[in-house]
Design an enzyme around this catalytic site. Structure first.
Site, PDB file in Angstrom:
ATOM      1  N   GLU A   1       1.098  -1.589  -0.034  1.00 30.58           N
ATOM      2  CA  GLU A   1       0.515   0.289  -0.267  1.00 30.58           C
ATOM      3  C   GLU A   1       0.403   1.634  -0.203  1.00 30.58           C
ATOM      4  OE1 GLU A   1      -3.018   0.637   3.536  1.00 30.58           O
ATOM      5  OE2 GLU A   1      -3.607  -2.223   2.288  1.00 30.58           O
TER       6      GLU A   1
ATOM      7  N   SER B   1      -7.067   0.844   7.635  1.00 29.18           N
ATOM      8  CA  SER B   1      -8.341   0.378   6.945  1.00 29.18           C
ATOM      9  C   SER B   1      -8.475  -0.651   7.543  1.00 29.18           C
ATOM     10  CB  SER B   1      -7.692   1.038   5.269  1.00 29.18           C
ATOM     11  OG  SER B   1      -6.398   0.388   5.022  1.00 29.18           O
TER      12      SER B   1
ATOM     13  N   ASP C   1      -8.147   1.756   0.968  1.00 21.57           N
ATOM     14  CA  ASP C   1      -7.287   1.899   1.283  1.00 21.57           C
ATOM     15  C   ASP C   1      -6.340   2.637   0.637  1.00 21.57           C
ATOM     16  OD1 ASP C   1      -6.969  -0.957   2.164  1.00 21.57           O
ATOM     17  OD2 ASP C   1      -6.571  -1.876   0.833  1.00 21.57           O
TER      18      ASP C   1
ATOM     19  N   GLU D   1      -8.899  -0.058  -3.340  1.00 21.03           N
ATOM     20  CA  GLU D   1      -8.543  -1.150  -2.666  1.00 21.03           C
ATOM     21  C   GLU D   1      -7.717  -1.674  -3.342  1.00 21.03           C
ATOM     22  OE1 GLU D   1      -9.070  -3.591   0.745  1.00 21.03           O
ATOM     23  OE2 GLU D   1     -10.403  -1.494   0.608  1.00 21.03           O
TER      24      GLU D   1
END
Length: 140
Positions: A11, A31, A41, A54
Site C-alpha cells: 500500500e 483501513s 486503502d 482497495e
C-alpha cells in the site's frame, strides 16, 4: 514477513508511486482494522479525477476480495464522489487496476483476480495515471 506487513508495504509503495505521478494521495489510517466503518486503502486525486482504491498484493496466487469488501468500496466511493478501483500487484509485476464491475464473481459472491487476468485485462499504471496507454497483444 506476515501478509499484513507485506500488504502495508505494498500500500505504501502504491501511495508513493501515485504521489510521484502527480496525485495528491493518502493511505487511509487503519483501513480494514481499527474502525467499524469500511474505508478504502488509498484515496488519490489529481484535481480532475478522484479514486478510492482497495489495494491487494499476491506472490502469484489469485487475489480474492469478499463481496462485502467490494460493496463497501463502491458505497464509500459514491458518497465521497470518487471512482472505485481495485489495485492488484503480483510479485515481480506492476500495479494493475480494475473497476469493481469488471472483476470475476465467484459462485460464493466473492471477487477474484488471477495474475493472467491482471496482465491481460487490467489497466496498467501509466494508463491509470494518465500516461501512455498499454498496447495489448491481439487487441483492437
Amino acid at each position: 514477513m506476515s501478509s499484513n506487513r507485506k500488504g502495508d508495504r505494498r500500500e505504501r509503495e502504491l501511495v508513493n508511486a501515485l504521489d510521484e505521478a502527480g496525485f495528491a494521495v493518502m493511505r487511509a489510517p487503519a483501513s480494514g482494522s481499527a474502525t467499524t466503518r469500511e474505508l478504502p486503502d488509498v484515496l488519490a486525486g489529481n484535481g480532475e479525477v478522484f479514486y478510492a482504491i482497495e489495494a491487494k498484493a499476491s506472490s502469484g496466487r489469485p487475489i480474492y476480495l469478499s463481496g462485502e469488501e467490494v460493496e463497501a468500496l463502491v458505497y464509500f466511493s459514491r458518497n465521497f464522489g470518487a471512482k472505485a478501483r481495485i489495485a492488484v500487484r503480483f510479485d515481480r509485476e506492476d500495479w494493475y487496476f480494475f473497476h469493481p464491475g469488471d472483476l470475476y464473481v465467484t459462485d460464493g459472491g466473492n471477487y477474484r483476480v488471477k495474475k493472467e487476468t491482471a496482465l491481460a485485462e487490467g489497466e496498467d499504471f501509466e494508463s491509470f495515471t494518465g500516461g501512455p496507454t498499454q498496447t495489448k497483444l491481439g487487441g483492437d
